[in-house]
Write an enzyme that holds these catalytic residues in place. Structure first.
Site, PDB file in Angstrom:
ATOM      1  N   SER A 251       0.695 -28.092  53.315  1.00  0.00           N
ATOM      2  CA  SER A 251       1.160 -28.974  54.653  1.00  0.00           C
ATOM      3  C   SER A 251      -0.175 -29.400  55.392  1.00  0.00           C
ATOM      4  O   SER A 251      -0.943 -29.864  54.698  1.00  0.00           O
ATOM      5  CB  SER A 251       2.344 -28.018  55.296  1.00  0.00           C
ATOM      6  N   LYS A 255      -3.648 -30.947  54.016  1.00  0.00           N
ATOM      7  CA  LYS A 255      -4.525 -32.093  54.414  1.00  0.00           C
ATOM      8  C   LYS A 255      -5.811 -31.549  54.589  1.00  0.00           C
ATOM      9  O   LYS A 255      -6.825 -32.088  54.383  1.00  0.00           O
ATOM     10  CB  LYS A 255      -4.254 -32.316  56.027  1.00  0.00           C
ATOM     11  N   TRP A 342       9.860 -36.383  54.529  1.00  0.00           N
ATOM     12  CA  TRP A 342       9.005 -36.462  55.849  1.00  0.00           C
ATOM     13  C   TRP A 342       7.495 -36.698  55.421  1.00  0.00           C
ATOM     14  O   TRP A 342       6.783 -37.230  55.941  1.00  0.00           O
ATOM     15  CB  TRP A 342       8.936 -35.250  56.624  1.00  0.00           C
ATOM     16  N   HIS A 397      10.207 -28.012  51.495  1.00  0.00           N
ATOM     17  CA  HIS A 397       8.913 -28.025  52.227  1.00  0.00           C
ATOM     18  C   HIS A 397       8.308 -26.628  52.151  1.00  0.00           C
ATOM     19  O   HIS A 397       8.691 -25.823  52.968  1.00  0.00           O
ATOM     20  CB  HIS A 397       8.803 -28.725  53.743  1.00  0.00           C
TER      21      HIS A 397
HETATM   22  C1  GTR Z   1       4.698 -30.873  60.400  1.00  0.00           C
HETATM   23  C2  GTR Z   1       3.796 -32.005  60.460  1.00  0.00           C
HETATM   24  C3  GTR Z   1       3.408 -32.166  59.201  1.00  0.00           C
HETATM   25  C4  GTR Z   1       2.958 -30.934  58.329  1.00  0.00           C
HETATM   26  C5  GTR Z   1       3.793 -29.613  58.880  1.00  0.00           C
HETATM   27  C6  GTR Z   1       3.174 -28.298  58.547  1.00  0.00           C
HETATM   28  O1  GTR Z   1       5.372 -30.390  61.842  1.00  0.00           O
HETATM   29  O2  GTR Z   1       4.668 -32.810  61.032  1.00  0.00           O
HETATM   30  O3  GTR Z   1       2.450 -33.188  59.086  1.00  0.00           O
HETATM   31  O4  GTR Z   1       1.433 -30.635  58.476  1.00  0.00           O
HETATM   32  O5  GTR Z   1       3.969 -29.790  60.145  1.00  0.00           O
HETATM   33  O6  GTR Z   1       2.040 -28.135  58.540  1.00  0.00           O
HETATM   34  O7  GTR Z   1       3.934 -27.549  58.238  1.00  0.00           O
END
Ligand code: GTR
Length: 416
Positions: A251, A255, A342, A397
């Protein structure tokens, strides 16, 4: 109220492919001066530095030069993980003295005389969250309030032990012969917007004072910088082979692993788990989470310049396929999940597809198979035979055993 309503309207997430604005991707193999890049030398000497610079200037921000580090061993356990591993905690300081800002590395290595290849990844909830062993020190740094008993007054509690263990299959990693090194990301920089005063942003303000304000490092760059300093340490650690380190992240930390691997060529393999917007996903598709959305929710992740591209992705001189291209010719694995729209799974695979020409120019086999296309990739059917890996896992996720299974197999081919 009106403000809030306008805000909500502006950011209603689009999931409809037919509503994606028309776009043209910047060509990683054409220089800023318009010259075609046809040799590895041209890529390495001209185009690669140009793209790194564009990401620093427009997206992640410019970090200070590598600082000297120092370290202190905090604990050692010789019979961790059912007696199969040595577990250490080592504080690494961002400076040559032990009063500098620090991060705590939790290091697992299998019991062997030879230095091992290792996975290095940041964690979200503290080192104590990856395994329930009470001997792991409970971090005392700021953590996000999770509205549960694992956090009180923004500090981790005993209840946080092992809460993230499903994402960190330590024993499996050790059994496969790898080391695992993890760090709580908040040690490096706490994940909230405080005008870059806390964490290494504040501690290293002096080293960044000459960087133009709009180009200063955001938190993703700061976390990546921490990963590079961790690698500085590992290069001198007798139990880990610093030339065979895979950087991993999920997540926002995916990045981060991508930017770490793109900007620091010492990482031999890079893994992005569900990284999405600002990670592996093409920004220009503006589907699921968009640049405007992410810059509004998390203004501290990227640099100030990146805000110019809110609802204006086409104007950005780089896109995320070029981030992946920067990893070439080293191994990269991007994982998406069907339930994580997402993060735009299709955009994540497209970024790899559009990075492949760079991998091929540099003499690698790319995906290792021809004709990879988003329409042809079925869920739970990994592409892992080449230098570029990908899978679309069923589910949400998260980081699962299925994900790790693929990363370990991929590492066997690239790090052993
Ligand atoms: C979310 C965000 C994502 C992702 C995620 C995470 O809220 O929109 O870009 O990075 O968090 O890090 O779990």
């Amino acid at each position: 109220f009106l403000q809030a309503q306008l805000h909500a309207q502006k950011f209603v997430a689009n999931y409809d492919e037919s509503k994606i604005p028309e776009f043209t991707l910047p060509n990683p193999l054409v220089t800023e001066a318009g010259e075609a890049v046809t040799t590895a030398k041209q890529w390495q000497e001209t185009r690669r530095p140009e793209i790194v610079d564009l990401f620093q200037k427009h997206v992640y921000g410019r970090s200070p030069a590598a600082c000297k580090i120092s370290h202190k061993v905090v604990s050692t356990k010789d019979d961790a993980v059912s007696g199969k591993a040595i577990r250490r905690e080592v504080d690494v300081f961002f400076g040559d003295t032990t009063d500098a800002h620090s991060m705590r590395l939790l290091i697992y290595t299998p019991k062997t005389d030879k230095p091992v290849a290792a996975f290095l990844g940041l964690n979200f909830q503290g080192n104590h969250s990856i395994e329930s062993d009470p001997a792991i020190s409970l971090g005392d740094r700021w953590v996000r309030d999770r509205r549960n008993e694992t956090v009180k007054d923004n500090r981790a509690t005993e209840k946080a032990r092992g809460v993230a263990s499903s994402r960190w299959p330590v024993e499996k990693i050790i059994d496969r012969g790898y080391g695992l090194v993890t760090i709580y990301y908040g040690d490096i920089d706490p994940d909230f917007d405080d005008g870059f005063k806390n964490g290494i942003h504040g501690a290293m303000a002096d080293q960044t004072k000459d960087i133009p304000a709009a180009e200063k490092w955001g938190s993703i760059a700061a976390w990546s910088y921490g990963l590079s300093r961790a690698l500085d340490y590992l290069e001198n650690d007798a139990k880990v082979d610093g030339d065979r380190v895979a950087v991993f992240g999920h997540s926002r930390l995916g990045k981060t692993s991508l930017w770490a691997g793109a900007s620091d060529e010492r990482f031999k393999m890079v893994i992005s788990n569900n990284s999405g917007c600002g990670g592996a996903a093409l920004s220009r598709r503006a589907i699921g989470e968009t640049v405007g959305r992410i810059n509004t929710s998390f203004p501290h992740w990227f640099n100030a310049n990146f805000k110019q591209y809110n609802q204006n992705e086409n104007a950005c001189p780089v896109d995320q396929h070029e981030l992946i291209a920067l990893i070439a010719p080293r191994a990269v694995y991007v994982a998406s999940a069907t339930g994580d729209q997402w993060a735009d799974p299709k955009g994540e695979l497209l970024a790899e597809i559009h990075a492949e020409p760079v991998f091929r120019l540099l003499g690698t086999d790319g995906f290792g198979v021809d004709g990879v296309a988003t329409s042809k990739v079925a869920p739970d059917q990994p592409i892992k035979g080449g230098t570029i890996g990908y899978h679309l896992r069923t589910g949400g996720h998260d980081v699962t055993d299925f994900d790790w299974q693929q990363y370990l197999d991929f590492a066997d081919r690239h790090l052993q």
